[in-house]
Enzyme design. Structure first.
Site, short mmCIF file in Angstrom:
data_model
loop_
_atom_site.label_atom_id
_atom_site.label_comp_id
_atom_site.label_asym_id
_atom_site.label_seq_id
_atom_site.Cartn_x
_atom_site.Cartn_y
_atom_site.Cartn_z
N CYS A 108 39.38 43.05 81.76
CA CYS A 108 40.70 43.58 81.42
C CYS A 108 41.71 43.18 82.50
O CYS A 108 41.47 43.37 83.70
CB CYS A 108 40.59 45.10 81.31
SG CYS A 108 42.16 45.97 81.37
N GLU A 109 42.84 42.63 82.08
CA GLU A 109 43.84 42.20 83.06
C GLU A 109 44.58 43.36 83.70
O GLU A 109 45.28 43.18 84.70
CB GLU A 109 44.83 41.24 82.41
CG GLU A 109 45.74 41.87 81.36
CD GLU A 109 46.71 40.86 80.76
OE1 GLU A 109 47.81 41.28 80.37
OE2 GLU A 109 46.37 39.66 80.68
N HIS A 110 44.43 44.56 83.15
CA HIS A 110 45.14 45.72 83.70
C HIS A 110 44.35 46.39 84.83
O HIS A 110 44.95 46.87 85.80
CB HIS A 110 45.42 46.74 82.60
CG HIS A 110 46.29 46.19 81.51
ND1 HIS A 110 46.04 46.43 80.17
CD2 HIS A 110 47.38 45.38 81.56
CE1 HIS A 110 46.96 45.81 79.44
NE2 HIS A 110 47.78 45.18 80.26
N HIS A 111 43.02 46.43 84.69
CA HIS A 111 42.21 47.12 85.70
C HIS A 111 41.11 46.23 86.29
O HIS A 111 40.39 46.67 87.18
CB HIS A 111 41.58 48.38 85.10
CG HIS A 111 42.58 49.34 84.55
ND1 HIS A 111 42.89 49.41 83.21
CD2 HIS A 111 43.36 50.27 85.16
CE1 HIS A 111 43.81 50.34 83.01
NE2 HIS A 111 44.12 50.88 84.17
N GLN A 149 42.37 42.07 74.75
CA GLN A 149 41.64 41.63 73.56
C GLN A 149 42.58 41.03 72.52
O GLN A 149 42.24 40.07 71.83
CB GLN A 149 40.85 42.79 72.95
CG GLN A 149 39.97 42.38 71.78
CD GLN A 149 39.07 43.50 71.32
OE1 GLN A 149 38.67 44.35 72.09
NE2 GLN A 149 38.75 43.53 70.03
N HIS A 177 35.62 48.39 75.98
CA HIS A 177 36.41 48.20 77.19
C HIS A 177 36.01 49.23 78.24
O HIS A 177 36.15 50.44 78.02
CB HIS A 177 37.90 48.34 76.87
CG HIS A 177 38.42 47.27 75.96
ND1 HIS A 177 39.39 46.37 76.35
CD2 HIS A 177 38.10 46.95 74.68
CE1 HIS A 177 39.64 45.55 75.36
NE2 HIS A 177 38.88 45.87 74.32
N CYS A 179 37.48 49.95 80.85
CA CYS A 179 38.62 50.71 81.34
C CYS A 179 38.79 52.01 80.56
O CYS A 179 39.43 52.95 81.03
CB CYS A 179 39.90 49.88 81.30
SG CYS A 179 40.35 49.28 79.67
#
Length: 221
Positions: A108-111, A149, A177, A179
């Site tokens: 995940c690019e956020h976490h 995704q 995910h 996250c």
């Protein structure tokens, strides 16, 4: 099990060249040196509350950097290189080619925590086919980058459509995910479904239904 289904339309024809340039080229990044990367890992270890100089962690920065080279190897690969070689001796075959249950892991690019799932990819050939392993490798290329995704779904479909130029592409991704499972709401076992269709698959609902039915059969069987 919670399921979220999202469908993403392909880019308009006027954006094809821009999409191809964006999705088919290897990303250009300003990478730090290995030494700088290892120093960053040491900083994160300290931030986590541990001592990077203790015996069990002394070689961790080196191991993490080496692991990142593998986990994010998609930045060094291009789908054009995988899809460029095709075969035209198909004896007139022009029906659906479907690869089911292509396992992948992404981040995940956020976490920057794992995303683990499967991709189901189909295309309708137009005079040529590509080696089956090449489709799986394209999934792997985009999975081994920092992702959402939704973006990954669009990127894989766009790459196959732009390079192979088939009569249509159908793609479904289902993934868990971490996250959501490991942090935040902490809902283990929840999966997210995303799908997109191009060409004939977009124009003919019966082709979409056939694709979804074949994928569902594999999931239930």
């Amino acid at each position: 099990m919670d399921a979220i289904i999202k469908s993403f339309p392909p880019r308009p024809e006027s954006d094809v060249e821009q999409a191809a340039k964006h999705y088919l080229d290897k990303p250009v990044t300003d990478r730090p040196s290995r030494e700088e990367a290892e120093a960053a890992v040491r900083t994160l270890l300290r931030w986590a509350g541990d001592n990077p100089e203790r015996e069990g962690l002394k070689e961790t920065p080196e191991r993490v950097v080496k692991a990142y080279q593998e986990l994010f190897s998609g930045y060094d690969r291009s789908p054009v290189e995988e899809l460029g070689r095709t075969f035209e001796e198909v004896a007139g075959f022009d029906d659906m080619v479907l690869l089911k249950n292509i396992s992948f892991h992404s981040h995940c690019e956020h976490h920057m925590v794992p995303v683990i799932g499967k991709a189901h990819v189909a295309y309708l050939p137009k005079g040529k086919v590509v080696g089956l392993s090449k489709i799986a490798r394209v999934v792997d290329i985009y999975a081994r980058r920092l992702q959402t995704q939704e973006a990954m779904t669009a990127q894989i479909a766009t790459a196959i459509q732009d390079v192979l130029k088939p009569r249509g592409v159908a793609l479904m991704i289902e993934a868990e995910h971490m996250c959501m499972s490991m942090r935040g709401i902490q809902k283990q076992g929840s999966t997210t479904l995303t799908s997109t269709f191009t060409g004939v698959f977009k124009e003919k609902p019966e082709e979409q239904a056939r694709f979804v039915t074949l994928v569902r059969d594999s999931r239930n069987g």
